[in-house]
Design an enzyme around this catalytic site. Structure first.
Site, PDB file in Angstrom:
ATOM      1  CB  ALA A  66      -0.164  18.243 -26.267  1.00  0.00           C
ATOM      2  CD  GLU A 114      -0.876  23.594 -31.390  1.00  0.00           C
ATOM      3  OE1 GLU A 114      -0.907  22.783 -30.653  1.00  0.00           O
ATOM      4  OE2 GLU A 114       0.320  23.773 -32.309  1.00  0.00           O
ATOM      5  CD  GLU A 134       1.998  25.434 -27.493  1.00  0.00           C
ATOM      6  OE1 GLU A 134       2.006  26.588 -27.488  1.00  0.00           O
ATOM      7  OE2 GLU A 134       1.124  24.542 -28.022  1.00  0.00           O
TER       8      GLU A 134
HETATM    9  N1  CAA Z   1      -1.745  17.867 -19.891  1.00  0.00           N
HETATM   10  C1  CAA Z   1      -1.969  17.137 -18.928  1.00  0.00           C
HETATM   11  N2  CAA Z   1      -2.584  17.391 -17.806  1.00  0.00           N
HETATM   12  C2  CAA Z   1      -3.321  18.446 -17.862  1.00  0.00           C
HETATM   13  C3  CAA Z   1      -3.186  19.355 -18.636  1.00  0.00           C
HETATM   14  C4  CAA Z   1      -2.279  19.229 -19.793  1.00  0.00           C
HETATM   15  N3  CAA Z   1      -2.201  20.144 -20.975  1.00  0.00           N
HETATM   16  N4  CAA Z   1      -3.557  20.338 -18.462  1.00  0.00           N
HETATM   17  C5  CAA Z   1      -4.329  20.243 -17.289  1.00  0.00           C
HETATM   18  N5  CAA Z   1      -4.214  19.082 -16.852  1.00  0.00           N
HETATM   19  C6  CAA Z   1      -4.372  18.255 -15.704  1.00  0.00           C
HETATM   20  C7  CAA Z   1      -3.756  18.712 -14.366  1.00  0.00           C
HETATM   21  O1  CAA Z   1      -2.470  18.089 -14.414  1.00  0.00           O
HETATM   22  C8  CAA Z   1      -4.618  18.426 -13.237  1.00  0.00           C
HETATM   23  O2  CAA Z   1      -4.454  16.940 -12.895  1.00  0.00           O
HETATM   24  P1  CAA Z   1      -4.419  16.602 -11.428  1.00  0.00           P
HETATM   25  O3  CAA Z   1      -5.728  16.707 -10.934  1.00  0.00           O
HETATM   26  O4  CAA Z   1      -4.182  15.061 -11.620  1.00  0.00           O
HETATM   27  O5  CAA Z   1      -3.370  17.199 -10.878  1.00  0.00           O
HETATM   28  C9  CAA Z   1      -5.837  18.393 -13.838  1.00  0.00           C
HETATM   29  O6  CAA Z   1      -5.759  18.575 -15.202  1.00  0.00           O
HETATM   30  C10 CAA Z   1      -6.649  19.929 -13.367  1.00  0.00           C
HETATM   31  O7  CAA Z   1      -5.934  20.896 -13.814  1.00  0.00           O
HETATM   32  P2  CAA Z   1      -5.191  22.188 -12.614  1.00  0.00           P
HETATM   33  O8  CAA Z   1      -5.402  21.449 -11.538  1.00  0.00           O
HETATM   34  O9  CAA Z   1      -4.012  22.546 -13.167  1.00  0.00           O
HETATM   35  O10 CAA Z   1      -6.517  23.205 -12.881  1.00  0.00           O
HETATM   36  P3  CAA Z   1      -6.374  24.501 -12.706  1.00  0.00           P
HETATM   37  O11 CAA Z   1      -7.829  25.087 -12.828  1.00  0.00           O
HETATM   38  O12 CAA Z   1      -5.551  25.048 -11.500  1.00  0.00           O
HETATM   39  O13 CAA Z   1      -5.486  25.136 -13.904  1.00  0.00           O
HETATM   40  C11 CAA Z   1      -4.686  25.271 -16.392  1.00  0.00           C
HETATM   41  C12 CAA Z   1      -5.960  25.092 -15.287  1.00  0.00           C
HETATM   42  C13 CAA Z   1      -4.476  26.833 -16.205  1.00  0.00           C
HETATM   43  C14 CAA Z   1      -5.482  25.003 -17.582  1.00  0.00           C
HETATM   44  C15 CAA Z   1      -3.785  24.569 -15.972  1.00  0.00           C
HETATM   45  O14 CAA Z   1      -4.063  23.112 -15.868  1.00  0.00           O
HETATM   46  C16 CAA Z   1      -2.647  24.234 -16.919  1.00  0.00           C
HETATM   47  O15 CAA Z   1      -1.951  25.477 -17.006  1.00  0.00           O
HETATM   48  N6  CAA Z   1      -2.419  23.335 -18.056  1.00  0.00           N
HETATM   49  C17 CAA Z   1      -1.515  23.374 -18.921  1.00  0.00           C
HETATM   50  C18 CAA Z   1      -1.686  24.105 -19.760  1.00  0.00           C
HETATM   51  C19 CAA Z   1      -0.532  24.060 -20.984  1.00  0.00           C
HETATM   52  O16 CAA Z   1       0.421  24.417 -20.799  1.00  0.00           O
HETATM   53  N7  CAA Z   1      -1.300  23.584 -22.248  1.00  0.00           N
HETATM   54  C20 CAA Z   1       0.018  23.500 -23.182  1.00  0.00           C
HETATM   55  C21 CAA Z   1       0.293  21.955 -23.400  1.00  0.00           C
HETATM   56  S1  CAA Z   1       1.770  21.954 -24.553  1.00  0.00           S
HETATM   57  C22 CAA Z   1       0.891  21.390 -26.089  1.00  0.00           C
HETATM   58  O17 CAA Z   1      -0.076  21.714 -26.159  1.00  0.00           O
HETATM   59  C23 CAA Z   1       2.161  21.233 -27.183  1.00  0.00           C
HETATM   60  C24 CAA Z   1       1.564  21.357 -28.409  1.00  0.00           C
HETATM   61  O18 CAA Z   1       1.387  22.543 -29.123  1.00  0.00           O
HETATM   62  C25 CAA Z   1       1.227  20.259 -29.094  1.00  0.00           C
END
Ligand code: CAA
Length: 261
Positions: A66, A114, A134
């Site tokens: 998300a 999910e 999460e």
């Molecule tokens: N939400 C918003 N933006 C996201 C995102 C997310 N879940 N995942 C990645 N992005 C964005 C980053 O912010 C980044 O944007 P910018 O270029 O503007 O900075 C872009 O995508 C590229 O990401 P990274 O630079 O972080 O890429 P990376 O290769 O270094 O890392 C990754 C990849 C490990 C997937 C890392 O992006 C990450 O950890 N993302 C978040 C994953 C996460 O925690 N997901 C769970 C969300 S909570 C949820 O889903 C709740 C639910 O159950 C409903």
């Protein structure tokens, strides 16, 4: 229907829904979730689509969760609304009366894992990674993760993944039964299409009723489930495709002309 964050295409009985926000690794914001709901309704009504494949744009990510930037400043009621919308999108996929295959082409994290779990079948590319991150963000999984993961893999495994937030690779996801197959990224869509065609060759109404029988049956006690199965089994005999399927067998005919009627 035109969408901004998803792409819906169809070809030879197969619909493909691509989550298309590559700059945010296809993270699900409200707008994307609403579009998923709308796209699923389009698929539901389109008789030319027998099977749906869901994948992510690009070669790095299926869906990285998300949208954290959108969630960051939400209050409790906004969080609740967001969770309800996400669950509506996931449930619409799960309840779609057509098989849905997730072609997981990279990160399937949080809402991405999910989303894949709301599909009937998951195929992963070797670069796919799964996690429920999460708890590290101070929240619980919000789009059905606590429920579907615990139903798909052994409960201890689901709890380990959710409590630790550890990321697993495609091979480990395969080992615990989260995905059906692992293939090279370049073979992912071809494998998903082959799987879809293996479903399409059968009577679409029968496959649709199989999905209903399994999904609804898993929610209730075995006697109720079996009674439901018996009803659906009976309904099949009112279809032209049952006559065609059985006539083809008796006539030792390989080619079947199913009409989805
Ligand atoms: N939400 C918003 N933006 C996201 C995102 C997310 N879940 N995942 C990645 N992005 C964005 C980053 O912010 C980044 O944007 P910018 O270029 O503007 O900075 C872009 O995508 C590229 O990401 P990274 O630079 O972080 O890429 P990376 O290769 O270094 O890392 C990754 C990849 C490990 C997937 C890392 O992006 C990450 O950890 N993302 C978040 C994953 C996460 O925690 N997901 C769970 C969300 S909570 C949820 O889903 C709740 C639910 O159950 C409903």
């Amino acid at each position: 229907m035109e969408f901004k964050n998803v792409i819906l295409t169809k070809d030879k009985g197969i619909g493909t829904l691509t989550i298309n926000r590559p700059k945010a690794l296809n993270a699900l914001n409200s707008e994307t979730l609403a579009e998923i709901c709308d796209a699923v309704q389009v698929v539901a009504k389109d008789d030319e689509i027998i099977v749906l494949i869901i994948t992510g744009a690009g070669e790095k990510s299926f869906v990285a969760g998300a949208d954290i930037s959108e969630m960051k400043d939400m209050n409790a009621m906004q969080g609740r609304e967001f969770g309800i919308l996400g669950n509506k999108a996931m449930r619409s996929i799960e309840a779609l009366e057509k098989p849905v295959i997730a072609a997981v082409n990279g990160f399937a994290l949080g809402g991405g894992c999910e989303l894949s779990m709301a599909c009937d079948v998951r195929i992963a590319s070797t670069n796919a990674k799964f996690a429920q991150p999460e708890a590290g963000l101070g929240i619980t999984p919000g789009f059905g993760g606590t429920q579907r993961l615990a139903r798909l893999v052994p409960m201890g495994m689901a709890k380990e993944l959710i409590y630790t937030t550890n990321m697993i690779d495609a091979q480990e996801a395969y080992r615990i039964g989260l995905v059906n197959k692992v293939v090279a990224l370049e073979d992912l869509m071809a494998t998903a299409i082959k799987l879809a065609n293996d479903m399409i060759k059968n009577a679409p109404i029968a496959v649709k009723l199989c999905k209903q029988a399994i999904n609804r049956g898993m929610q209730v006690d075995i006697d109720t489930a079996i009674a439901f199965e018996a009803e659906l089994f009976g309904v099949c005999f009112a279809t032209e495709d049952q006559k065609e399927g059985m006539t083809a067998f008796v006539e030792k005919r390989k080619e079947k002309n199913f009409k989805n009627k």
